[in-house]
Design a protein around this motif. Sequence first.
Motif, mmCIF file in Angstrom:
data_model
loop_
_atom_site.group_PDB
_atom_site.id
_atom_site.type_symbol
_atom_site.label_atom_id
_atom_site.label_comp_id
_atom_site.label_asym_id
_atom_site.label_seq_id
_atom_site.Cartn_x
_atom_site.Cartn_y
_atom_site.Cartn_z
ATOM 1 N N PRO A 1 53.101 11.207 5.457
ATOM 2 C CA PRO A 1 53.302 9.782 5.718
ATOM 3 C C PRO A 1 52.688 8.897 4.636
ATOM 4 N N GLY B 1 50.446 6.530 2.739
ATOM 5 C CA GLY B 1 49.016 6.246 2.813
ATOM 6 C C GLY B 1 48.144 7.462 3.093
ATOM 7 N N VAL B 2 48.751 8.656 3.209
ATOM 8 C CA VAL B 2 47.957 9.847 3.547
ATOM 9 C C VAL B 2 47.157 10.363 2.344
ATOM 10 N N GLY B 3 47.625 10.023 1.113
ATOM 11 C CA GLY B 3 46.911 10.475 -0.082
ATOM 12 C C GLY B 3 47.716 11.401 -0.980
ATOM 13 N N LYS B 4 49.022 11.429 -0.805
ATOM 14 C CA LYS B 4 49.876 12.307 -1.641
ATOM 15 C C LYS B 4 49.716 11.953 -3.122
ATOM 16 N N GLY B 5 49.887 10.663 -3.425
ATOM 17 C CA GLY B 5 49.799 10.201 -4.815
ATOM 18 C C GLY B 5 48.442 10.507 -5.425
ATOM 19 N N THR B 6 47.367 10.322 -4.613
ATOM 20 C CA THR B 6 46.003 10.560 -5.105
ATOM 21 C C THR B 6 45.824 12.041 -5.463
ATOM 22 N N ARG C 1 43.568 3.541 5.595
ATOM 23 C CA ARG C 1 43.862 3.786 4.167
ATOM 24 C C ARG C 1 45.018 2.903 3.682
ATOM 25 N N ARG D 1 44.558 0.060 0.792
ATOM 26 C CA ARG D 1 45.286 0.131 -0.485
ATOM 27 C C ARG D 1 45.824 -1.248 -0.884
ATOM 28 N N ASN E 1 44.224 15.986 4.938
ATOM 29 C CA ASN E 1 43.454 15.280 3.899
ATOM 30 C C ASN E 1 42.370 14.423 4.572
ATOM 31 N N ASP E 2 41.248 15.107 4.903
ATOM 32 C CA ASP E 2 40.100 14.381 5.486
ATOM 33 C C ASP E 2 39.184 14.023 4.327
ATOM 34 N N LEU F 1 38.566 14.169 0.567
ATOM 35 C CA LEU F 1 39.507 14.306 -0.557
ATOM 36 C C LEU F 1 39.231 15.566 -1.383
HETATM 37 N N1 LIG Z 1 40.773 11.808 1.523
HETATM 38 C C1 LIG Z 1 40.777 10.500 1.382
HETATM 39 N N2 LIG Z 1 39.782 9.774 1.938
HETATM 40 C C2 LIG Z 1 39.773 8.426 1.825
HETATM 41 N N3 LIG Z 1 40.704 7.698 1.161
HETATM 42 C C3 LIG Z 1 41.720 8.369 0.585
HETATM 43 C C4 LIG Z 1 41.814 9.790 0.672
HETATM 44 N N4 LIG Z 1 42.923 10.168 0.018
HETATM 45 C C5 LIG Z 1 43.503 9.041 -0.470
HETATM 46 N N5 LIG Z 1 42.781 7.959 -0.117
HETATM 47 C C6 LIG Z 1 43.115 6.540 -0.390
HETATM 48 O O1 LIG Z 1 44.149 6.185 0.516
HETATM 49 C C7 LIG Z 1 45.050 5.282 -0.078
HETATM 50 C C8 LIG Z 1 46.460 5.845 0.000
HETATM 51 O O2 LIG Z 1 46.569 6.968 -0.870
HETATM 52 P P1 LIG Z 1 47.885 7.249 -1.690
HETATM 53 O O3 LIG Z 1 47.581 8.390 -2.584
HETATM 54 O O4 LIG Z 1 48.381 5.998 -2.307
HETATM 55 O O5 LIG Z 1 48.860 7.692 -0.513
HETATM 56 P P2 LIG Z 1 50.398 8.074 -0.505
HETATM 57 O O6 LIG Z 1 50.796 8.388 -1.902
HETATM 58 O O7 LIG Z 1 50.501 9.259 0.390
HETATM 59 O O8 LIG Z 1 51.114 6.897 0.045
HETATM 60 C C9 LIG Z 1 44.582 5.069 -1.511
HETATM 61 O O9 LIG Z 1 43.862 3.843 -1.574
HETATM 62 C C10 LIG Z 1 43.656 6.259 -1.766
HETATM 63 O O10 LIG Z 1 42.632 5.941 -2.690
#
Ligand SMILES: Nc1ncnc2c1ncn2[C@@H]1O[C@H](COP(=O)(O)OP(=O)(O)O)[C@@H](O)[C@H]1O
Length: 438
Positions: free
Chosen positions: A172, A174-179, A293, A297, A331-332, A334
């Motif tokens: 979904p 905001g889960v952190g895929k891009g990160t 999250r 963002r 992804n709890d 990072l």
């Molecule tokens: N494990 C984590 N714990 C806390 N914040 C996180 C974690 N992983 C990612 N984030 C933050 O959550 C936000 C959404 O991450 P993002 O990579 O943009 O998600 P997606 O690509 O899935 O939409 C960003 O601000 C990122 O820095």
Amino acid sequence: MLNFLVEGIFFLLSLWFKFLIEGILFLISMGEAPAFYADNLPGDIQKKVDAQSECNERTVVVGSKIYVIDGVDHESGSTIGVRIFDKSSGEWINPTVLGTKPKSSKHHSAVLLNDDRVLVVRGNSDSSECLWFLEVGTPFVKEHEKNLGDEVVAWSKGVLGNAEKPIVISGPSGVGKGTLISKLMKEFPSAFGFSVSHTTRAPREKEQNGIHYHFTDRNVMEREIKDGKFLEFASVHGNLYGTSVEAVEVVADAGKICILDIDVQGARSVRATALDAIFIFISPPSFEELEKRLRARATETEEQIQKRLQNARAELEQGKSSGLFDHILVNDDLETCYEKLKDILCLRDGVKSACNTFPESVDLSIEHPVSKIDQKLMINCTTAEHEKASNNMYALNLSLIKGGAPGRTRGLNMYAVNPLTDDVNGTSHIPELNGIQF
Ligand SMILES: Nc1ncnc2c1ncn2[C@@H]1O[C@H](COP(=O)(O)OP(=O)(O)O)[C@@H](O)[C@H]1O
Ligand SMILES: Nc1nc2c(ncn2[C@@H]2O[C@H](COP(=O)(O)OP(=O)(O)O)[C@@H](O)[C@H]2O)c(=O)[nH]1
């Protein structure tokens, strides 16, 4: 008496068979192409084909159709062209041509394989541009003929060797895929390449066209979808998103492992294609954390956040229950999640080794008679300019081909063979010279 007669017939048959085999082997050793692709067309049809044909063309017969492959397409003038002559109706057909077309060629060969694709070898070109497959009856072509209600052919570029499996990452918003993907690309820049998707959504502040997405208009993208340029596409949060065939193939061409960041619908579509990938679903530790999250963002309006959260519930359901994904990662923390991702991708100790190395390029001469022996093709480049070269014949092993249109045909294996010293007639063994294996 009867015994004597039977023995006599057997002797004559075995003699005839021996001469036949020796004759074929002699032709092959002379670099001549056996008659299987030198089409013997009935005289009146041959005349009709000749009347429409330029001198630089090849014909291949599949059932009642004659595929005419022109060195130069009449319309574009810069690519190889394809026309079809239907023997039953006596009509010419201009088919819809899908896929990236090969550049025009002064001299090319065409060999029919398994009645559903034609191998086209472009003369005077290197290993990256010499081998092309024109699909005429593959499942991909048949599906598009059904959808378009038109005659369809599809080009697929032949690539020596194999690429490693692409990685599909879903989850979904905001889960952190891009990160996670950014961390991977930063730590292993030579091993991974990102598949740059097309989208109709507006760019965010720091997003760059061609790097994060190809930002495009809806009508342009819809037309390109119709033209078969996309491996998959989906409507996500009210916008169109899609992975073009080219986006995935350019990464593999660079010898890198392709990473796709796509939604669950897209992952399902990719599962249904020939692309053999690893599917990973990223899940949040809780819905509340996901919302936190997304808000932190600060890239979406409140309305967009609500839409994304609503869609997230359905995506979490589908991701966890469908059996679509090979791995589900929570992804709890990072760093912990990133380490687990590296475990899945076998990235424990340092850099992942490069998957493709091409020690020497193939250099085909303009004239290059092609002959087929089982799943191997012999390409003979014995010409004046190559006379003194010892490696002037190539063997191309097609037994492990994978993929195909849309995209590339991979798994081709090519060896340089010396026709003077090697057993080029052998059907079971073709020697590898100088360790050249692509
Ligand atoms: N494990 C984590 N714990 C806390 N914040 C996180 C974690 N992983 C990612 N984030 C933050 O959550 C936000 C959404 O991450 P993002 O990579 O943009 O998600 P997606 O690509 O899935 O939409 C960003 O601000 C990122 O820095
Ligand atoms: N099917 C499909 N989904 C995509 C593609 N590119 C991105 N997505 C998905 O579209 C969704 C929205 O992406 P985006 O607008 O970048 O927002 P974000 O996920 O919140 O960063 C995400 O689930 C992406 O994984 C694509 O090419 N095909």
